[in-house]
Write a protein that holds these residues in place. Structure first.
Motif, short mmCIF file in Angstrom:
data_model
loop_
_atom_site.label_atom_id
_atom_site.label_comp_id
_atom_site.label_asym_id
_atom_site.label_seq_id
_atom_site.Cartn_x
_atom_site.Cartn_y
_atom_site.Cartn_z
N LEU A 139 68.61 33.92 -45.63
CA LEU A 139 69.62 33.01 -46.20
C LEU A 139 69.93 31.85 -45.28
O LEU A 139 70.28 30.76 -45.74
CB LEU A 139 70.91 33.78 -46.51
CG LEU A 139 70.85 34.82 -47.63
CD1 LEU A 139 72.22 35.44 -47.82
CD2 LEU A 139 70.35 34.21 -48.93
N LEU A 140 69.82 32.07 -43.97
CA LEU A 140 70.24 31.05 -43.01
C LEU A 140 69.14 30.74 -42.00
O LEU A 140 69.30 30.97 -40.80
CB LEU A 140 71.51 31.52 -42.27
CG LEU A 140 72.75 31.74 -43.12
CD1 LEU A 140 73.84 32.41 -42.30
CD2 LEU A 140 73.23 30.44 -43.72
N PRO A 141 68.04 30.15 -42.44
CA PRO A 141 67.01 29.69 -41.49
C PRO A 141 67.52 28.42 -40.80
O PRO A 141 68.54 27.85 -41.19
CB PRO A 141 65.82 29.39 -42.39
CG PRO A 141 66.43 29.01 -43.69
CD PRO A 141 67.64 29.89 -43.83
N PRO A 142 66.82 27.94 -39.78
CA PRO A 142 67.28 26.75 -39.05
C PRO A 142 67.54 25.52 -39.92
O PRO A 142 68.45 24.75 -39.64
CB PRO A 142 66.13 26.49 -38.06
CG PRO A 142 65.56 27.84 -37.82
CD PRO A 142 65.65 28.56 -39.12
N ILE A 143 66.76 25.32 -41.01
CA ILE A 143 66.95 24.15 -41.86
C ILE A 143 68.29 24.20 -42.59
O ILE A 143 68.83 23.17 -43.02
CB ILE A 143 65.79 24.01 -42.88
CG1 ILE A 143 65.92 22.70 -43.67
CG2 ILE A 143 65.75 25.20 -43.81
CD1 ILE A 143 66.01 21.47 -42.83
N VAL A 144 68.87 25.39 -42.74
CA VAL A 144 70.21 25.53 -43.32
C VAL A 144 71.26 25.55 -42.21
O VAL A 144 72.33 24.94 -42.34
CB VAL A 144 70.30 26.80 -44.18
CG1 VAL A 144 71.73 27.01 -44.68
CG2 VAL A 144 69.34 26.72 -45.35
N ILE A 145 70.96 26.25 -41.13
CA ILE A 145 71.93 26.38 -40.04
C ILE A 145 72.24 25.03 -39.39
O ILE A 145 73.41 24.69 -39.16
CB ILE A 145 71.39 27.36 -38.97
CG1 ILE A 145 71.36 28.78 -39.52
CG2 ILE A 145 72.27 27.31 -37.72
CD1 ILE A 145 70.71 29.77 -38.58
N GLY A 146 71.20 24.24 -39.11
CA GLY A 146 71.41 22.97 -38.42
C GLY A 146 72.36 22.04 -39.15
O GLY A 146 73.39 21.63 -38.60
N PRO A 147 72.08 21.67 -40.40
CA PRO A 147 73.00 20.82 -41.15
C PRO A 147 74.39 21.45 -41.32
O PRO A 147 75.39 20.73 -41.33
CB PRO A 147 72.31 20.66 -42.50
CG PRO A 147 70.86 20.82 -42.20
CD PRO A 147 70.81 21.88 -41.14
N MET A 148 74.45 22.78 -41.45
CA MET A 148 75.74 23.43 -41.59
C MET A 148 76.60 23.21 -40.35
O MET A 148 77.80 22.92 -40.44
CB MET A 148 75.56 24.94 -41.84
CG MET A 148 76.86 25.68 -42.14
SD MET A 148 76.64 27.49 -42.19
CE MET A 148 75.42 27.63 -43.49
#
Length: 442
Positions: A139-148
């Motif tokens: 659910l939370l790979p780097p492409i989601v974590i970074g912008p978050m």
């Protein structure tokens, strides 16, 4: 791409990068330096922690007491492994105001609802414990974590800029105070040596406060009127013979309407711990585990509401302090919580700290929130997220626009916005958009 390594019980966990901390999570500073480090965290959380009860018409002393007690509860639940400070949550303001309005101004439904939300955290934590944490990586790979992480930091930027006085036709005095606060903090952090280097925010606030006094921006009236010693103005759901105020537990529809807010706050909870994991070079969602952090946050929220205070949440201001000072010591945060509890009994000190002008807090916040956002960029760079893949561009761009563009999704009494809305969008897009094969042109 994200690098993964086998974790405990054969699960896959995000590999964290090495960071250069001056004090790691389990290390303790000496007594006197540690006291100043803890005071720095108290000042960092104070402005936002007392603002929520002021908006909701709650006693400030209760919020301060509950934030310290909640932080200690969280630390016990997480086995003293996570340097988190809990303060008053802004996510519940709209729903609590709605519940209070429906009850003719009575806090019964609002307080009961927040207690139930805290208990709902515990229920979710049990499911997380049973199902494990392997799903977090999907659910939370780097492409989601970074912008978050970027949204968590920059989403607060507008508040920092307004407090600093950088608005149309703004008075130059608050702006000057904010700049002085910022520069003192920045120069101490970059040029100072030894102990001074690790308490830049404390000196920044003191320096900015002195300048604000010289410009006549500080009013000491409430300090003079306040009592030296006073019990926190607790609200309890039973009669205390007049010692404390009373409210009643209420389980009507106005109460249950607060439960969907948990969707927002759990998303923020995961995001905040992801930020802190990146700063500290650890994986707190795996050790001590998301189930423990949720239990700590949930029980702290339930206890705070039971005592008549606002909901608790992990504080980005204190995470920013950890990131910039590189002091991740849990003992420093623990002592800050104890100080907050003690200060809730000192009426004059509480009143004195409340006199710190918004310009001072704004100047400090510009740096704090920027540090958080910068860690989001660090995630994308270190994990080598490939932006040649169109799916990654779509995910990052949509999250940033929704998170920073003031997008709001109203679902009854629940408002999805900011971090929660962008996180949900990022998670869904990451699950449904197909992966692409990109050939290297060498």
């Amino acid at each position: 791409m994200c690098t993964k390594t086998p974790g405990k019980e054969g699960k896959m966990e995000l590999q964290t990068s090495k960071v250069d901390l001056l004090l790691d999570v389990d290390q303790k500073p000496e007594l006197v330096p540690g006291l100043f480090l803890s005071l720095q965290h108290v000042f960092a959380m104070f402005g936002a922690t007392v603002l929520v009860p002021l908006i909701l018409g709650m006693p400030v002393s209760v919020a301060l007491f509950a934030s310290g007690l909640g932080t200690l509860i969280y630390m016990v639940a997480t086995q003293f492994k996570v340097p988190v400070y809990l303060g008053s949550s802004f996510a519940f303001i709209t729903a609590m105001q709605f519940a209070m309005a429906q009850m003719g101004g009575s806090p019964d439904a609002a307080q009961t609802g927040v207690v139930l939300v805290g208990l709902l955290y515990v229920v979710v934590a049990i499911f997380v414990k049973l199902l494990g944490t392997g799903w977090i990586n999907r659910l939370l790979p780097p492409i989601v974590i970074g912008p978050m992480i970027i949204v968590i930091g920059l989403g607060l930027a507008n508040s920092a800029v307004k407090n600093a006085g950088f608005v149309v036709d703004g008075d130059w005095k608050p702006m000057f105070v904010a700049v002085v606060t910022f520069l003192i903090t920045a120069f101490i952090n970059t040029k100072a040596k030894g102990f001074l280097k690790i308490i830049p925010f404390l000196f920044g606030i003191i320096g900015g406060y002195i300048v604000a006094i010289c410009f006549g921006l500080v009013d000491f009236t409430k300090v003079i009127e306040a009592q030296w010693i006073a019990l926190p103005e607790l609200y309890l759901p039973f009669d205390t013979n007049g010692l404390f105020n009373q409210y009643h537990l209420y389980f009507g529809p106005e109460t249950w309407a607060l439960l969907p807010v948990a969707v927002v706050t759990i998303a923020e909870h995961i995001g905040d711990h992801t930020v802190l994991s990146q700063i500290c070079g650890k994986q707190f969602l795996s050790d001590p585990g998301l189930h423990r952090t949720l239990i700590g946050d949930g029980v702290a929220t339930a206890v705070s509401a039971f005592l008549g205070g606002p909901a608790n949440t992990t504080y980005g201001e204190n995470t920013g302090v950890v990131g910039l000072t590189r002091i991740a010591s849990v003992s420093v945060i623990r002592n800050a919580a104890i100080i907050a509890i003690l200060l809730s009994f000192f009426g004059k000190f509480t009143a004195l700290v409340r006199t710190i002008p918004n310009a001072v807090l704004g100047g400090m916040a510009i740096l704090l929130y920027g540090v958080i956002a910068s860690n989001g960029l660090k995630v994308l760079i270190e994990k080598q997220v490939d932006f040649r893949q169109v799916r990654n561009l779509i995910i990052a761009s949509s999250m940033l626009v929704l998170g920073l563009g003031s997008a709001v999704l109203q679902l009854g009494p629940v408002t999805l916005s900011g971090t929660a809305l962008c996180a949900i969008a990022g998670i869904l897009l990451n699950l449904i958009l197909p992966h692409e094969k990109v050939e290297d042109n060498e």
